[in-house]
Design a protein around this motif. Structure first.
Motif, PDB file in Angstrom:
ATOM      1  N   ASN A  90       0.465  -5.682  48.214  1.00  0.00           N
ATOM      2  CA  ASN A  90       1.530  -5.967  47.234  1.00  0.00           C
ATOM      3  C   ASN A  90       1.919  -7.441  47.248  1.00  0.00           C
ATOM      4  O   ASN A  90       2.102  -8.062  46.196  1.00  0.00           O
ATOM      5  CB  ASN A  90       2.768  -5.118  47.554  1.00  0.00           C
ATOM      6  N   TYR A  91       2.054  -8.023  48.458  1.00  0.00           N
ATOM      7  CA  TYR A  91       2.411  -9.441  48.563  1.00  0.00           C
ATOM      8  C   TYR A  91       1.293 -10.322  47.996  1.00  0.00           C
ATOM      9  O   TYR A  91       1.556 -11.329  47.341  1.00  0.00           O
ATOM     10  CB  TYR A  91       2.698  -9.827  50.018  1.00  0.00           C
ATOM     11  N   GLN A  92       0.040  -9.923  48.264  1.00  0.00           N
ATOM     12  CA  GLN A  92      -1.101 -10.697  47.736  1.00  0.00           C
ATOM     13  C   GLN A  92      -1.091 -10.707  46.217  1.00  0.00           C
ATOM     14  O   GLN A  92      -1.416 -11.721  45.590  1.00  0.00           O
ATOM     15  CB  GLN A  92      -2.416 -10.108  48.256  1.00  0.00           C
ATOM     16  N   ASN A  93      -0.718  -9.582  45.622  1.00  0.00           N
ATOM     17  CA  ASN A  93      -0.669  -9.506  44.152  1.00  0.00           C
ATOM     18  C   ASN A  93       0.414 -10.421  43.585  1.00  0.00           C
ATOM     19  O   ASN A  93       0.249 -11.006  42.510  1.00  0.00           O
ATOM     20  CB  ASN A  93      -0.399  -8.063  43.708  1.00  0.00           C
ATOM     21  N   ILE A  94       1.528 -10.543  44.311  1.00  0.00           N
ATOM     22  CA  ILE A  94       2.632 -11.381  43.818  1.00  0.00           C
ATOM     23  C   ILE A  94       2.206 -12.842  43.754  1.00  0.00           C
ATOM     24  O   ILE A  94       2.419 -13.534  42.752  1.00  0.00           O
ATOM     25  CB  ILE A  94       3.881 -11.224  44.733  1.00  0.00           C
ATOM     26  N   THR A  95       1.591 -13.352  44.853  1.00  0.00           N
ATOM     27  CA  THR A  95       1.229 -14.780  44.901  1.00  0.00           C
ATOM     28  C   THR A  95      -0.207 -15.045  44.455  1.00  0.00           C
ATOM     29  O   THR A  95      -0.629 -16.196  44.391  1.00  0.00           O
ATOM     30  CB  THR A  95       1.398 -15.325  46.334  1.00  0.00           C
ATOM     31  N   ASN A  96      -0.940 -13.949  44.167  1.00  0.00           N
ATOM     32  CA  ASN A  96      -2.344 -14.069  43.750  1.00  0.00           C
ATOM     33  C   ASN A  96      -3.208 -14.706  44.852  1.00  0.00           C
ATOM     34  O   ASN A  96      -4.080 -15.516  44.581  1.00  0.00           O
ATOM     35  CB  ASN A  96      -2.451 -14.882  42.451  1.00  0.00           C
ATOM     36  N   ASP A  97      -2.933 -14.325  46.086  1.00  0.00           N
ATOM     37  CA  ASP A  97      -3.708 -14.816  47.239  1.00  0.00           C
ATOM     38  C   ASP A  97      -4.466 -13.633  47.843  1.00  0.00           C
ATOM     39  O   ASP A  97      -3.974 -12.969  48.755  1.00  0.00           O
ATOM     40  CB  ASP A  97      -2.774 -15.422  48.297  1.00  0.00           C
ATOM     41  N   LEU A 120      15.144  -9.659  47.874  1.00  0.00           N
ATOM     42  CA  LEU A 120      13.735 -10.059  47.956  1.00  0.00           C
ATOM     43  C   LEU A 120      13.349 -10.649  49.311  1.00  0.00           C
ATOM     44  O   LEU A 120      12.193 -10.569  49.713  1.00  0.00           O
ATOM     45  CB  LEU A 120      13.412 -11.066  46.838  1.00  0.00           C
ATOM     46  N   VAL A 121      14.300 -11.295  49.995  1.00  0.00           N
ATOM     47  CA  VAL A 121      13.997 -11.859  51.319  1.00  0.00           C
ATOM     48  C   VAL A 121      15.059 -11.404  52.317  1.00  0.00           C
ATOM     49  O   VAL A 121      16.131 -10.952  51.931  1.00  0.00           O
ATOM     50  CB  VAL A 121      13.926 -13.411  51.302  1.00  0.00           C
ATOM     51  N   SER A 142      20.237 -16.873  47.183  1.00  0.00           N
ATOM     52  CA  SER A 142      20.198 -16.142  45.903  1.00  0.00           C
ATOM     53  C   SER A 142      19.100 -15.073  45.914  1.00  0.00           C
ATOM     54  O   SER A 142      19.246 -14.014  45.305  1.00  0.00           O
ATOM     55  CB  SER A 142      19.982 -17.111  44.731  1.00  0.00           C
ATOM     56  N   LEU A 143      17.997 -15.327  46.622  1.00  0.00           N
ATOM     57  CA  LEU A 143      16.929 -14.327  46.746  1.00  0.00           C
ATOM     58  C   LEU A 143      17.383 -13.170  47.635  1.00  0.00           C
ATOM     59  O   LEU A 143      17.039 -12.011  47.410  1.00  0.00           O
ATOM     60  CB  LEU A 143      15.659 -14.965  47.326  1.00  0.00           C
ATOM     61  N   ILE A 198      10.327 -20.933  46.411  1.00  0.00           N
ATOM     62  CA  ILE A 198      10.797 -20.562  47.747  1.00  0.00           C
ATOM     63  C   ILE A 198      10.321 -19.156  48.115  1.00  0.00           C
ATOM     64  O   ILE A 198       9.874 -18.916  49.244  1.00  0.00           O
ATOM     65  CB  ILE A 198      12.335 -20.669  47.842  1.00  0.00           C
ATOM     66  N   TYR A 199      10.397 -18.239  47.179  1.00  0.00           N
ATOM     67  CA  TYR A 199       9.953 -16.859  47.438  1.00  0.00           C
ATOM     68  C   TYR A 199       8.470 -16.827  47.816  1.00  0.00           C
ATOM     69  O   TYR A 199       8.074 -16.153  48.780  1.00  0.00           O
ATOM     70  CB  TYR A 199      10.219 -16.003  46.202  1.00  0.00           C
ATOM     71  N   PHE A 200       7.659 -17.595  47.093  1.00  0.00           N
ATOM     72  CA  PHE A 200       6.220 -17.628  47.386  1.00  0.00           C
ATOM     73  C   PHE A 200       5.951 -18.253  48.754  1.00  0.00           C
ATOM     74  O   PHE A 200       5.046 -17.830  49.462  1.00  0.00           O
ATOM     75  CB  PHE A 200       5.467 -18.391  46.289  1.00  0.00           C
ATOM     76  N   GLU A 201       6.740 -19.274  49.128  1.00  0.00           N
ATOM     77  CA  GLU A 201       6.568 -19.879  50.459  1.00  0.00           C
ATOM     78  C   GLU A 201       6.855 -18.849  51.552  1.00  0.00           C
ATOM     79  O   GLU A 201       6.165 -18.807  52.572  1.00  0.00           O
ATOM     80  CB  GLU A 201       7.500 -21.088  50.635  1.00  0.00           C
TER      81      GLU A 201
END
Length: 725
Positions: A354-361, A329-330, A321-322, A408-411
């Motif tokens: 950008n990825y860091q902002n999504i997961t806040n890492d 998205l993936v 679905s992603l 799943i997206y964050f993983e």
């Protein structure tokens, strides 16, 4: 203007990805129109299958006699295998057929780059009567726009890939022969033995080349657990007291009896458990571990089952679905490789922030260079690892994702970020303490830097596989003396663990490494083809075993049902029970793909195998003793005596609970859910036997509201009501 080409994709989402790489594309029903451009001077039409538009005909479509399941008609073997359009896909097939007949240029096969993808395309082209058209082959492992354009600029000769279709058809026809004939054979023979369902109905026993050996592997583990008898063992440990502090050590080895260890102590002139020792060696080593490899579908399914208890099939649906999300998205989810190419690495590196902002890492990248652990062009074939795409979702889009999709997206994002993070570092200290020639080992580990593990700092601790348990040791050095307090400890061997649903993926994939009674050639082939099933099919096979009621899942643990046990006993000792059948098949199938073998030869061998197995099984089932298992199977599904008719039993009907006397007029049923709360079998039992649940059930939802309430359930006149006292 040149002649117009026709591009044939495997599915709508793939076609959409191809279309987005070109400008001014127009969408029509069932296809896209690509205007004249540098790649297609005469323009092109782009259409798609819906997976298998074309399938093999069913037995009754060859002969009315084969419509009925009858032992005398087995084996069912058509003189010539015929294909048809799948019943629900005629409309799209007609569109593709029409486009194929109209095209004046080449047909470009742009389905998945594997044998099944080639078969899907060639089956459609053949049934549409377009086999005489010239073909080219798009062979790419990325749906990124620049990769799609590069692929269309470098098309391969279509004829070179046709052997892959022959390979897939040999597999398809042979699976049809074995699955259909063996399912009918075992169903009829086992029902003849006395296996009956409700109201004396026959119980169907589906058999398959992949699903049946998978079931047998699960059953063998279950038998191991049931037959397990713990064995005692003895170990020697010691608490050491040095002037700088105390620490524990262990003597290597496990012994069957206490007296063996006592003899060993006497041999070393150790007559007291309190005895002097000396520190022989102290070694300190800084160790580093890089982040795990990138995600394949299997590794994502294993991870998500362990962390979130999602079933493998659920994970596939979520990640699909992603992938199908308008923003994509993936990357392609049905992949079996943990590697990407330099192309994907470049855009991932450019999007770190950008990825860091999504997961806040948020972290400072440790490296921006590619590493062979993750990036290896040579090891990427049809597809590459599951990674985030270069499309960055807005806050609004992220909020629209379900909890499962977000997990799943964050993983997937964290897996990609791990490439750029620092290694995990810890200091490992090993002390060797000598007691009269007996050497005791002590290992202590101290974390120095979390590195990539920061990405998973909020995860619950996995005690079973915790890599580092911080153990501070006293500051000791070689030559120091100490006092040893020896202790003989008794332990017991642990029984094997019940498989979880996530364990079934590596069980199938790695079966070549785990099975003991298997010849080296079969083991080698199974390892080469990655065991039973494929990345794309394993979760469906597990779902089939569940739907066919061969296995059931309780608290994420997998159990073989009595029905499954009956089939395992029936196929015991046959090739149908063994992964070696897949090994033997794959060995020859690969030869077909390489033009070293023939499809016809493979099918003839399968026909002979089918005939031989049918005759041998008719004899072997006669002597099979499964009476007690049949009896258990027929009572195990009974939840309680039906409160309405008092004759039948309430059983699980999959989507609801109902009475076994339904065909004789009893209409007593119970829903699986009430006000969005699942009703358990135990609660149904209480309702049938006592008319009311023994305790309040928490979490019913009020209609048209998010408010929840707690209540008893009561049974009155066959219907459920809430009760609050």
């Amino acid at each position: 203007m040149g002649s117009s080409s026709l591009i044939l994709a495997e599915k709508p989402s793939q076609a959409q990805a191809y279309a987005s790489a070109f400008k001014n594309v127009k969408r029509h029903e069932g296809y896209y129109d690509i205007p004249s451009c540098s790649i297609f001077p005469g323009g092109a039409k782009l259409t798609w299958g819906i997976g298998h538009l074309v399938t093999l005909k069913e037995p009754h479509e060859y002969s009315e006699e084969w419509a009925k399941w009858n032992l005398s008609s087995l084996p069912v073997i058509p003189e010539k295998f015929q294909f048809k359009v799948a019943n629900d896909k005629q409309k799209q097939f007609n569109i593709v057929k029409s486009l194929l007949s109209q095209t004046t240029g080449e047909v470009i096969v742009a389905t998945d780059c594997d044998r099944e993808g080639e078969n899907i395309a060639r089956s459609i082209i053949t049934l549409a009567g377009a086999s005489n058209k010239p073909t080219k082959r798009l062979w790419i492992n990325s749906l990124e726009e620049d990769e799609v354009i590069r692929g269309f600029k470098n098309l391969k000769e279509g004829a070179e890939y046709i052997p892959y279709a022959y390979e897939a058809q040999a597999r398809q026809i042979s699976d049809w022969l074995v699955g259909l004939n063996m399912s009918r054979l075992y169903t009829l023979l086992l029902n003849k033995k006395g296996v009956k369902g409700e109201n004396g109905k026959n119980v169907v026993f589906p058999v398959g080349r992949v699903q049946t050996p998978t079931l047998v592997l699960i059953y063998e583990r279950q038998k191991e657990i049931e037959n397990f008898k713990p064995q005692p063992f003895f170990e020697l440990e010691s608490l050491f007291k040095a002037e700088t502090g105390t620490y524990k050590g262990k003597f290597k080895g496990k012994y069957d009896t206490k007296s063996e260890l006592q003899d060993l102590l006497r041999k070393h002139n150790i007559n007291s458990l309190n005895t002097p020792g000396n520190i022989k060696d102290v070694k300190k080593e800084l160790k580093k571990s890089k982040s795990p490899k990138l995600l394949s579908l299997s590794s994502l399914q294993i991870l998500a089952n362990k962390k979130y208890k999602y079933s493998p099939n659920q994970v596939l649906k979520i990640v699909q679905s992603l992938y199908d999300n308008p923003l994509k998205l993936v990357t392609y989810p049905r992949t079996d490789t943990p590697y990407i190419t330099e192309n994907e690495f470049d855009y991932l590196r450019d999007n770190i922030a950008n990825y860091q902002n999504i997961t806040n890492d948020h972290f400072e990248p440790h490296t921006l260079e590619s590493n062979k652990r993750y990036v290896n062009n040579a090891l990427v074939q049809e597809h590459y690892a599951i990674v985030p795409t270069r499309k960055i979702p807005s806050e609004t889009i992220l909020k629209e994702l379900t909890t499962e999709q977000k997990n799943i997206y964050f993983e997937v994002i964290k897996s990609a970020l791990g490439m750029f993070h620092a290694p995990y570092e810890y200091e490992e200290t090993t002390i060797i303490t000598d007691v009269n020639g007996m050497q005791f080992e002590t290992v202590g580990k101290v974390e120095k830097s979390k590195g990539w593990k920061e990405l998973y700092a909020k995860d619950p601790k996995d005690e079973e596989n915790e890599e580092i348990a911080e153990t501070l040791l006293p500051n000791v050095s070689p030559g120091m003396t100490c006092q040893a307090a020896l202790q003989i400890k008794e332990g017991k061997t642990s029984k094997p663990k019940q498989y979880t649903e996530g364990d079934l993926i590596p069980l199938m994939r790695d079966c070549g490494k785990k099975i003991k009674d298997i010849d080296e050639e079969s083991k080698s082939i199974l390892n080469e083809v990655e065991g039973l099933g494929t990345e794309a099919t394993r979760s469906n096979i597990i779902e089939s075993l569940k739907n066919q009621r061969y296995i059931e899942i309780k608290k994420n643990k997998v159990y073989v049902t009595k029905k499954g046990e009956i089939l395992c006993k029936a196929v015991e000792g046959t090739l149908l029970a063994k992964p070696e059948l897949t090994a033997k098949w794959e060995s020859y199938l690969k030869k077909i793909g390489k033009k070293e073998g023939k499809k016809e030869t493979f099918i003839v061998n399968t026909i002979n195998f089918t005939k031989t197995t049918v005759e041998a099984t008719k004899k072997s089932i006669e002597t099979l003793n499964i009476d007690s298992t049949i009896k258990e199977m027929q009572t195990v599904d009974h939840i309680a005596l039906c409160p309405s008719c008092k004759k039948g039993y309430i059983t699980d009907k999959q989507s609801f609970y109902g009475c076994s006397e339904y065909r004789n007029g009893c209409k007593q049923t119970f829903p699986k859910k009430k006000n969005e709360k699942t009703i358990t079998k135990n609660q149904i039992k209480q309702l049938c036997e006592k008319g009311k649940t023994s305790s309040k059930i928490k979490g019913f939802k009020k209609k048209e509201s998010t408010d929840k309430f707690d209540a008893f359930l009561e049974l009155k006149d066959g219907k459920l009501f809430f009760a609050f006292k």
